[in-house]
Design a protein around this motif. Structure first.
Motif, short mmCIF file in Angstrom:
data_model
loop_
_atom_site.label_atom_id
_atom_site.label_comp_id
_atom_site.label_asym_id
_atom_site.label_seq_id
_atom_site.Cartn_x
_atom_site.Cartn_y
_atom_site.Cartn_z
N GLY A 121 8.61 63.13 63.66
CA GLY A 121 8.48 63.14 62.06
C GLY A 121 6.91 63.33 61.82
O GLY A 121 6.13 63.80 62.75
N ILE A 122 6.57 62.52 60.78
CA ILE A 122 5.10 62.63 60.46
C ILE A 122 4.62 61.40 61.10
O ILE A 122 4.86 60.32 61.26
N THR A 123 3.52 61.69 62.01
CA THR A 123 2.85 60.87 62.97
C THR A 123 1.31 60.55 62.59
O THR A 123 0.79 61.59 62.27
N ALA A 124 0.99 59.69 62.89
CA ALA A 124 -0.71 59.43 62.84
C ALA A 124 -1.17 59.61 64.43
O ALA A 124 -0.85 59.11 65.21
N VAL A 125 -2.12 60.51 64.32
CA VAL A 125 -2.85 60.87 65.62
C VAL A 125 -4.16 60.34 65.56
O VAL A 125 -5.00 60.66 64.64
N TYR A 126 -4.59 59.74 66.64
CA TYR A 126 -5.70 58.77 66.61
C TYR A 126 -6.79 59.41 67.76
O TYR A 126 -7.75 58.91 67.89
N GLY A 127 -6.48 60.40 68.25
CA GLY A 127 -7.46 61.19 69.37
C GLY A 127 -7.32 60.33 70.97
O GLY A 127 -8.19 60.61 71.60
N ILE A 128 -6.31 59.49 71.17
CA ILE A 128 -6.29 58.71 72.33
C ILE A 128 -5.00 58.84 72.99
O ILE A 128 -4.53 58.27 73.67
N GLU A 129 -4.50 59.97 72.64
CA GLU A 129 -3.13 60.58 73.08
C GLU A 129 -2.90 61.01 74.34
O GLU A 129 -1.87 61.11 75.27
N LYS A 130 -4.33 61.51 75.08
CA LYS A 130 -4.36 61.95 76.41
C LYS A 130 -5.31 61.17 77.14
O LYS A 130 -6.35 61.10 76.55
N PHE A 131 -4.84 60.53 78.13
CA PHE A 131 -6.06 59.76 79.03
C PHE A 131 -6.19 60.78 80.35
O PHE A 131 -5.31 60.95 81.23
N PHE A 132 -7.38 61.39 80.39
CA PHE A 132 -7.78 62.07 81.40
C PHE A 132 -8.11 61.35 82.71
O PHE A 132 -9.10 60.33 82.55
N ILE A 133 -7.78 61.59 83.91
CA ILE A 133 -8.01 60.74 85.10
C ILE A 133 -8.27 61.54 86.23
O ILE A 133 -7.98 62.88 86.32
N ASN A 134 -8.76 60.86 87.08
CA ASN A 134 -9.01 61.62 88.50
C ASN A 134 -7.98 62.17 89.19
O ASN A 134 -6.89 61.37 89.06
N GLU A 135 -7.98 63.17 89.99
CA GLU A 135 -6.46 63.75 90.68
C GLU A 135 -6.01 62.67 91.66
O GLU A 135 -4.98 62.56 91.86
N ASN A 136 -6.66 61.79 92.12
CA ASN A 136 -6.53 60.90 93.27
C ASN A 136 -6.17 59.45 92.73
O ASN A 136 -5.79 58.70 93.39
N ASP A 137 -6.26 59.31 91.33
CA ASP A 137 -6.02 58.04 90.72
C ASP A 137 -4.68 57.69 90.67
O ASP A 137 -3.91 58.61 90.29
N PRO A 138 -4.33 56.48 91.24
CA PRO A 138 -2.99 55.86 91.15
C PRO A 138 -2.04 55.86 89.66
O PRO A 138 -0.99 56.15 89.72
#
Length: 168
Positions: A121-138
């Protein structure tokens, strides 16, 4: 040749200033706190390696939040109401959305968000919804709901995602 050097120097200066601003906003003096994530299953091969996150605060219910039905910018108050979460780092307090406002109040604890229509439904988006990480990060196999997000309020009342802590 001199014009090319000038353009290159301006580009380097721009990216140096941008990087400095990002480091400054991440290291601001605001307190760090945790947000509980809720399950979501990301599938996007073109965006690189990231963890998609959604939060309980994405659907703010407290105070005047239920009266906001228009899309666009909004300010959400986050505060500790005594809820804790058991993590690998020990029990941590979890902040919750307690109020909403169209204009930024002067008290601390208010963050900017954008109301959008999403799967819930209507949601609040804060800009922290994706956390990009290194390919080898567990942590690349972490799923929203199995981690807590360590955040702080940065410049412009934007939330800054500092890291992820595994729930127990």
């Amino acid at each position: 040749m001199n014009k090319l050097r000038l353009v290159l120097v301006l580009q380097l200066l721009f990216f140096a200033l941008w990087g400095g601003w990002l480091l400054y906003s991440r290291n601001s003096a605001s307190p760090e706190f945790y947000l509980e994530t809720v399950p979501v299953d990301p599938r996007d091969l073109l965006s690189g390696t990231y963890v998609a996150l959604t939060y309980d605060i994405s659907v703010p219910k407290g105070g005047r939040c239920s009266s906001f039905d228009k899309f666009g910018p909004v300010f959400v108050r986050l505060e500790n109401r005594g809820k804790t979460l058991n993590t690998e780092a020990g029990p941590v307090p979890v902040y919750e959305a307690t109020d909403c406002a169209k204009n930024p109040p002067q008290e601390p604890g208010w963050v900017s968000a954008s109301l959008q229509y999403g799967s819930r439904g209507i949601t609040a988006v804060y800009g922290i919804e994706k956390f990009f990480i290194n390919e080898n990060d567990p942590r690349k196999d972490s799923r929203s709901g199995s981690v807590a997000a360590k955040v702080k309020i940065g410049g412009g009342r934007q939330l800054v995602l500092l890291g992820l802590v595994k729930k127990i």
